[in-house]
Design an enzyme around this catalytic site. Structure first.
Site, PDB file in Angstrom:
ATOM      1  N   SER A  45      16.219  -1.360 -18.119  1.00 39.76           N
ATOM      2  CA  SER A  45      17.186  -1.794 -17.108  1.00 39.76           C
ATOM      3  C   SER A  45      17.103  -3.284 -16.784  1.00 39.76           C
ATOM      4  O   SER A  45      18.011  -3.827 -16.155  1.00 39.76           O
ATOM      5  CB  SER A  45      17.005  -0.977 -15.820  1.00 39.76           C
ATOM      6  OG  SER A  45      15.704  -1.150 -15.283  1.00 39.76           O
ATOM      7  N   THR A  66      16.856   4.369 -20.262  1.00 44.81           N
ATOM      8  CA  THR A  66      16.954   4.419 -18.806  1.00 44.81           C
ATOM      9  C   THR A  66      17.981   5.472 -18.416  1.00 44.81           C
ATOM     10  O   THR A  66      18.859   5.830 -19.199  1.00 44.81           O
ATOM     11  CB  THR A  66      17.420   3.069 -18.233  1.00 44.81           C
ATOM     12  OG1 THR A  66      18.716   2.764 -18.774  1.00 44.81           O
ATOM     13  CG2 THR A  66      16.457   1.957 -18.594  1.00 44.81           C
ATOM     14  N   ASP A 146      26.811  15.161  -2.562  1.00 45.83           N
ATOM     15  CA  ASP A 146      27.262  14.555  -3.809  1.00 45.83           C
ATOM     16  C   ASP A 146      28.723  14.935  -4.004  1.00 45.83           C
ATOM     17  O   ASP A 146      29.038  16.100  -4.227  1.00 45.83           O
ATOM     18  CB  ASP A 146      26.427  15.050  -5.002  1.00 45.83           C
ATOM     19  CG  ASP A 146      26.669  14.220  -6.255  1.00 45.83           C
ATOM     20  OD1 ASP A 146      27.829  13.827  -6.497  1.00 45.83           O
ATOM     21  OD2 ASP A 146      25.706  13.968  -7.008  1.00 45.83           O
ATOM     22  N   ARG A 206      18.647   2.589  -6.797  1.00 42.89           N
ATOM     23  CA  ARG A 206      18.928   1.180  -7.068  1.00 42.89           C
ATOM     24  C   ARG A 206      18.816   0.423  -5.753  1.00 42.89           C
ATOM     25  O   ARG A 206      19.223   0.908  -4.702  1.00 42.89           O
ATOM     26  CB  ARG A 206      20.325   1.008  -7.674  1.00 42.89           C
ATOM     27  CG  ARG A 206      20.428   1.475  -9.129  1.00 42.89           C
ATOM     28  CD  ARG A 206      19.661   0.550 -10.051  1.00 42.89           C
ATOM     29  NE  ARG A 206      19.815   0.897 -11.463  1.00 42.89           N
ATOM     30  CZ  ARG A 206      18.928   1.590 -12.163  1.00 42.89           C
ATOM     31  NH1 ARG A 206      17.836   2.045 -11.552  1.00 42.89           N
ATOM     32  NH2 ARG A 206      19.115   1.833 -13.455  1.00 42.89           N
ATOM     33  N   ASP A 229      10.931   1.784  -3.753  1.00 40.21           N
ATOM     34  CA  ASP A 229      10.496   1.489  -5.113  1.00 40.21           C
ATOM     35  C   ASP A 229      11.432   0.468  -5.752  1.00 40.21           C
ATOM     36  O   ASP A 229      11.108  -0.121  -6.775  1.00 40.21           O
ATOM     37  CB  ASP A 229      10.486   2.776  -5.948  1.00 40.21           C
ATOM     38  CG  ASP A 229       9.990   2.553  -7.363  1.00 40.21           C
ATOM     39  OD1 ASP A 229       8.861   2.046  -7.515  1.00 40.21           O
ATOM     40  OD2 ASP A 229      10.731   2.865  -8.323  1.00 40.21           O
ATOM     41  N   GLU A 234      15.786  -7.595  -5.932  1.00 37.58           N
ATOM     42  CA  GLU A 234      14.729  -7.522  -6.950  1.00 37.58           C
ATOM     43  C   GLU A 234      15.067  -8.404  -8.148  1.00 37.58           C
ATOM     44  O   GLU A 234      16.213  -8.400  -8.613  1.00 37.58           O
ATOM     45  CB  GLU A 234      14.611  -6.054  -7.380  1.00 37.58           C
ATOM     46  CG  GLU A 234      13.537  -5.734  -8.378  1.00 37.58           C
ATOM     47  CD  GLU A 234      13.543  -4.244  -8.739  1.00 37.58           C
ATOM     48  OE1 GLU A 234      13.313  -3.957  -9.930  1.00 37.58           O
ATOM     49  OE2 GLU A 234      13.773  -3.388  -7.868  1.00 37.58           O
ATOM     50  N   HIS A 251       9.069  -0.667  -8.671  1.00 36.42           N
ATOM     51  CA  HIS A 251      10.099  -0.067  -9.521  1.00 36.42           C
ATOM     52  C   HIS A 251       9.461   0.777 -10.630  1.00 36.42           C
ATOM     53  O   HIS A 251       9.791   0.642 -11.816  1.00 36.42           O
ATOM     54  CB  HIS A 251      10.986  -1.168 -10.129  1.00 36.42           C
ATOM     55  CG  HIS A 251      12.334  -0.667 -10.575  1.00 36.42           C
ATOM     56  ND1 HIS A 251      13.442  -1.475 -10.640  1.00 36.42           N
ATOM     57  CD2 HIS A 251      12.758   0.552 -10.981  1.00 36.42           C
ATOM     58  CE1 HIS A 251      14.479  -0.783 -11.065  1.00 36.42           C
ATOM     59  NE2 HIS A 251      14.078   0.462 -11.288  1.00 36.42           N
ATOM     60  N   GLY A 254       9.781   6.246 -11.860  1.00 36.95           N
ATOM     61  CA  GLY A 254       9.965   7.065 -13.054  1.00 36.95           C
ATOM     62  C   GLY A 254       8.958   6.805 -14.153  1.00 36.95           C
ATOM     63  O   GLY A 254       9.109   7.309 -15.271  1.00 36.95           O
ATOM     64  N   TYR A 255       7.910   6.052 -13.857  1.00 34.99           N
ATOM     65  CA  TYR A 255       6.964   5.633 -14.893  1.00 34.99           C
ATOM     66  C   TYR A 255       5.872   6.664 -15.165  1.00 34.99           C
ATOM     67  O   TYR A 255       4.691   6.412 -14.955  1.00 34.99           O
ATOM     68  CB  TYR A 255       6.323   4.303 -14.502  1.00 34.99           C
ATOM     69  CG  TYR A 255       7.112   3.080 -14.903  1.00 34.99           C
ATOM     70  CD1 TYR A 255       8.495   3.116 -14.972  1.00 34.99           C
ATOM     71  CD2 TYR A 255       6.492   1.870 -15.174  1.00 34.99           C
ATOM     72  CE1 TYR A 255       9.225   1.986 -15.311  1.00 34.99           C
ATOM     73  CE2 TYR A 255       7.213   0.736 -15.510  1.00 34.99           C
ATOM     74  CZ  TYR A 255       8.578   0.799 -15.578  1.00 34.99           C
ATOM     75  OH  TYR A 255       9.298  -0.314 -15.909  1.00 34.99           O
TER      76      TYR A 255
END
Length: 355
Positions: A45, A66, A146, A206, A229, A234, A251, A254-255
């Site tokens: 990203s 991503t 949603d 985001r 995060d 950023e 960030h 998701g790592y």
């Protein structure tokens, strides 16, 4: 074949070395010169894939490992007749586990609150739906919002009701700038005013989904617990913001090792479809075994005893705060944290559940 790949992609050599030369590069500073004679470009990203990067190149395929696509100018990519793919859902499990870990770190008593605790989830795609599933395993009440997705097993409400009702709110939406349901500054001054003063806010989607100036004012007024995060400006992150936020991480929600490997696998599969190769490799074969913490169905007891062993979120918080220099996070230090991040393992690797 020449393949240019972000140096931080996982298992690039394993998946792509059989196809030709791999040239690794810093994703944030890629230029058209770097990819001019490449057949394929593999990014994350941090790389803005736009017309100025890809025009007049030999590129035939672009893969982004991503879940999001806001860094991809899809119109420009398709105008240049380049095939492309992202990795939607690759790190959804890791992000869901990150959110639960952050909540339990802030308030360990949530483990035993069951349906007295209401988690509001904005965005019910891959991440949001997995988070709902994991939260229900802990007995929490879950509500979601949603406008584009309908889940029969999740109680869906209007955004205003979610903001007013939830004890914690977690955002899992892409960043969109236009349209009736745009997400840019979705959490603004008005949204924050609707929330309970003691409701926790978590943003791992985001940065610009949350209006930073409004958030700062809200925390100063309500002492709200917030987990970030991602950040609106950023990698420009102010020390003032860090000092106000309860948990900050660079960030990396998701790592996980699985998430990283799954992302590369997904663009490998798309690459093979594009060039008509056989996709015969699987990321699971590359993962080492790890310690087993989950036994039986007593998830709560395992998390009470081993949450920090599974993922020590405080370490990531302290690491980011240590990067402050002259009133803001140093960009090189921020990128270094992400580049050298010791990928954690998902609960399933430790014998636990997954959605």
């Amino acid at each position: 074949m020449k393949i240019v790949a972000d140096e931080n992609l996982a298992f690039t050599e394993y998946f792509f070395s059989e196809f030709g030369e791999i040239q690794q590069a810093a994703g944030r500073t890629l230029t058209q010169k770097d990819v001019r004679d490449a057949d394929a470009l593999l990014v994350r990203s941090v790389t803005q894939v736009n017309d100025s990067l890809i025009q007049n190149t030999a590129l035939k395929f672009i893969g982004s490992a991503t879940i999001g696509t806001d860094h991809l100018d899809i119109a420009a990519i398709e105008k240049n007749q380049i095939a492309w793919s992202n990795a939607a859902g690759c790190n959804a499990q890791a992000v869901a586990e990150y959110v639960i870990t952050a909540l339990l770190k802030l308030n360990p008593t949530l483990m035993d609150q069951n349906s007295a605790f209401t988690l509001g989830i904005i965005g019910l795609g891959n991440v949001g739906s997995r988070l709902a599933y994991m939260a229900k395993l802990l007995g929490w009440n879950v509500i979601g919002h949603d406008p584009f997705v309908q889940h029969n097993d999740i109680k869906q409400v209007e955004l205003e009701e979610l903001l007013k009702s939830a004890d914690a709110i977690s955002t899992h939406v892409p960043l969109t700038q236009i349209g009736e349901h745009k997400t840019y500054h979705l959490i603004d001054e008005n949204a924050l005013k609707l929330m309970k003063p003691n409701a926790i806010l978590i943003n791992s989607a985001r940065g610009a989904v949350v209006a930073e100036s409004a958030l700062i004012a809200d925390i100063e007024n309500n002492q709200r617990q917030v987990v970030l995060d991602v950040f609106e400006h950023e990698p420009e992150i102010s020390e003032h913001l860090l000092n106000l936020v309860s948990i900050v991480t660079p960030h990396i929600a998701g790592y996980s090792l699985e998430g990283k490997a799954r992302g590369t696998q997904m663009i490998y599969d798309a690459f093979c479809r594009t060039f008509d190769y056989s996709a015969h490799k699987k990321f699971e074969s590359q993962l080492p075994a790890c310690e087993q913490y989950f036994y039986g169905n007593n998830i709560k007891q395992t998390l009470k005893e081993h949450l920090t062993d599974i993922y020590d979120i405080s370490r990531d918080d302290q690491s980011l705060r240590a990067c402050v220099k002259d009133g803001k996070v140093d960009q090189k230090a921020f990128d270094h944290l992400r580049k050298t991040y010791p990928l954690r393992r998902e609960w399933a690797a430790h014998g636990g559940p997954k959605a």
